[in-house]
Design a protein around this motif. Structure first.
Motif, short mmCIF file in Angstrom:
data_model
loop_
_atom_site.label_atom_id
_atom_site.label_comp_id
_atom_site.label_asym_id
_atom_site.label_seq_id
_atom_site.Cartn_x
_atom_site.Cartn_y
_atom_site.Cartn_z
N ASP A 126 -5.91 17.27 0.37
CA ASP A 126 -5.56 17.24 -1.05
C ASP A 126 -4.27 16.43 -1.21
OD1 ASP A 126 -5.77 17.74 -3.74
OD2 ASP A 126 -5.29 19.88 -3.61
N PRO A 127 -4.39 15.07 -1.15
CA PRO A 127 -3.20 14.22 -1.20
C PRO A 127 -2.30 14.52 -2.40
CG PRO A 127 -5.15 12.92 -0.71
CD PRO A 127 -5.62 14.30 -1.08
N TYR A 128 -1.00 14.40 -2.15
CA TYR A 128 0.05 14.55 -3.16
C TYR A 128 0.21 15.99 -3.66
CZ TYR A 128 -0.90 9.59 -2.98
OH TYR A 128 -1.14 8.30 -2.54
N VAL A 129 -0.43 16.93 -2.99
CA VAL A 129 -0.28 18.35 -3.31
C VAL A 129 0.23 19.05 -2.06
CG1 VAL A 129 -1.48 20.46 -4.02
CG2 VAL A 129 -2.18 18.26 -4.98
N VAL A 130 1.26 19.89 -2.21
CA VAL A 130 1.81 20.62 -1.07
C VAL A 130 0.78 21.63 -0.56
CG1 VAL A 130 3.63 22.19 -0.32
CG2 VAL A 130 4.18 20.34 -1.90
N LYS A 131 0.59 21.59 0.75
CA LYS A 131 -0.32 22.52 1.40
C LYS A 131 0.47 23.59 2.15
CE LYS A 131 -1.83 18.86 1.81
NZ LYS A 131 -1.47 17.76 0.89
N GLY A 132 -0.16 24.73 2.32
CA GLY A 132 0.39 25.79 3.13
C GLY A 132 -0.40 25.90 4.42
N PHE A 133 0.17 26.59 5.39
CA PHE A 133 -0.47 26.78 6.68
C PHE A 133 -0.28 28.23 7.10
CE2 PHE A 133 0.15 26.94 11.34
CZ PHE A 133 -1.12 26.55 11.74
N THR A 134 -1.34 28.84 7.57
CA THR A 134 -1.27 30.20 8.10
C THR A 134 -2.03 30.24 9.41
OG1 THR A 134 -1.26 31.09 5.86
CG2 THR A 134 -1.75 32.63 7.63
N ILE A 135 -1.40 30.84 10.41
CA ILE A 135 -2.05 30.99 11.71
C ILE A 135 -1.95 32.44 12.16
CG2 ILE A 135 0.03 30.29 12.97
CD1 ILE A 135 -1.90 28.97 15.05
N LYS A 136 -3.05 32.96 12.66
CA LYS A 136 -3.10 34.30 13.24
C LYS A 136 -3.39 34.11 14.72
CE LYS A 136 -5.42 38.75 12.69
NZ LYS A 136 -6.48 39.47 11.94
N TYR A 137 -2.57 34.72 15.57
CA TYR A 137 -2.72 34.52 17.00
C TYR A 137 -2.34 35.79 17.76
CZ TYR A 137 2.35 33.71 16.79
OH TYR A 137 3.70 33.84 16.58
N ARG A 138 -2.71 35.79 19.02
CA ARG A 138 -2.42 36.93 19.89
C ARG A 138 -1.61 36.41 21.07
NH1 ARG A 138 -4.00 41.90 19.69
NH2 ARG A 138 -4.36 43.16 21.53
N ASN A 172 0.77 38.08 24.42
CA ASN A 172 1.23 39.25 25.18
C ASN A 172 0.70 40.56 24.61
OD1 ASN A 172 2.73 37.53 26.88
ND2 ASN A 172 4.48 37.61 25.53
N GLY A 173 -0.57 40.56 24.18
CA GLY A 173 -1.20 41.78 23.68
C GLY A 173 -0.87 42.14 22.24
N THR A 174 -0.08 41.28 21.57
CA THR A 174 0.32 41.56 20.19
C THR A 174 -0.27 40.50 19.26
OG1 THR A 174 2.41 42.51 20.96
CG2 THR A 174 2.30 41.87 18.65
N THR A 175 -0.87 40.94 18.16
CA THR A 175 -1.38 40.01 17.15
C THR A 175 -0.27 39.70 16.16
OG1 THR A 175 -3.61 40.91 17.38
CG2 THR A 175 -3.14 39.67 15.37
N LYS A 176 -0.08 38.40 15.91
CA LYS A 176 0.97 37.95 15.01
C LYS A 176 0.40 36.98 13.98
CE LYS A 176 4.74 38.37 18.32
NZ LYS A 176 5.97 37.72 18.80
N CYS A 177 1.13 36.79 12.91
CA CYS A 177 0.76 35.85 11.87
C CYS A 177 2.01 35.09 11.45
CB CYS A 177 0.17 36.60 10.69
SG CYS A 177 -0.53 35.53 9.43
N LYS A 178 1.89 33.77 11.34
CA LYS A 178 3.00 32.93 10.89
C LYS A 178 2.47 31.93 9.89
CE LYS A 178 6.48 33.09 14.42
NZ LYS A 178 7.43 32.31 15.21
N GLY A 179 3.37 31.38 9.12
CA GLY A 179 2.95 30.38 8.16
C GLY A 179 4.11 29.50 7.72
N GLY A 180 3.77 28.53 6.90
CA GLY A 180 4.75 27.61 6.38
C GLY A 180 4.07 26.65 5.43
N LYS A 181 4.80 25.59 5.09
CA LYS A 181 4.25 24.58 4.19
C LYS A 181 4.46 23.20 4.78
CE LYS A 181 8.32 24.22 1.14
NZ LYS A 181 9.22 24.19 2.20
N ASP A 182 3.86 22.20 4.13
CA ASP A 182 4.00 20.81 4.58
C ASP A 182 5.42 20.48 4.98
OD1 ASP A 182 1.41 19.68 4.41
OD2 ASP A 182 1.61 19.45 2.25
#
Length: 78
Positions: free
Chosen positions: A47-59, A61-71
């Motif tokens: 979606d050019p010229y529009v700010v995108k967000g990013f979210t990742i869910k990962y595991r 050392n046995g712990t599930t985590k979620c992080k995110g950010g933007k362009d």
């Protein structure tokens, strides 16, 4: 430290891309830090010229985590 990517999405309010496989590839190459942008995921801008967000869910050392950010943000998975 093995990171198991469960899901990852790069999206604007209008359009998005599942970048789970691209993130799995990054992690398999030993990358744990990267800039949030289409180039990092080897995709075209959904979606050019529009700010995108990013979210990742990962595991780690046995712990599930979620992080995110933007362009343009840098993200480190730990």
């Amino acid at each position: 430290m093995a990171i198991n990517v469960l899901s990852a999405v790069y999206a604007s309010p209008n359009k998005g891309v599942d970048v789970t496989e691209q993130c799995i590839d990054l992690m398999s190459n030993g990358t744990t830090s990267f800039k949030i942008d289409p180039t990092s995921f080897s995709i075209q801008d959904p979606d050019p010229y529009v700010v995108k967000g990013f979210t990742i869910k990962y595991r780690i050392n046995g712990t599930t985590k979620c992080k995110g950010g933007k362009d343009g943000d840098s993200i480190t998975l730990n």
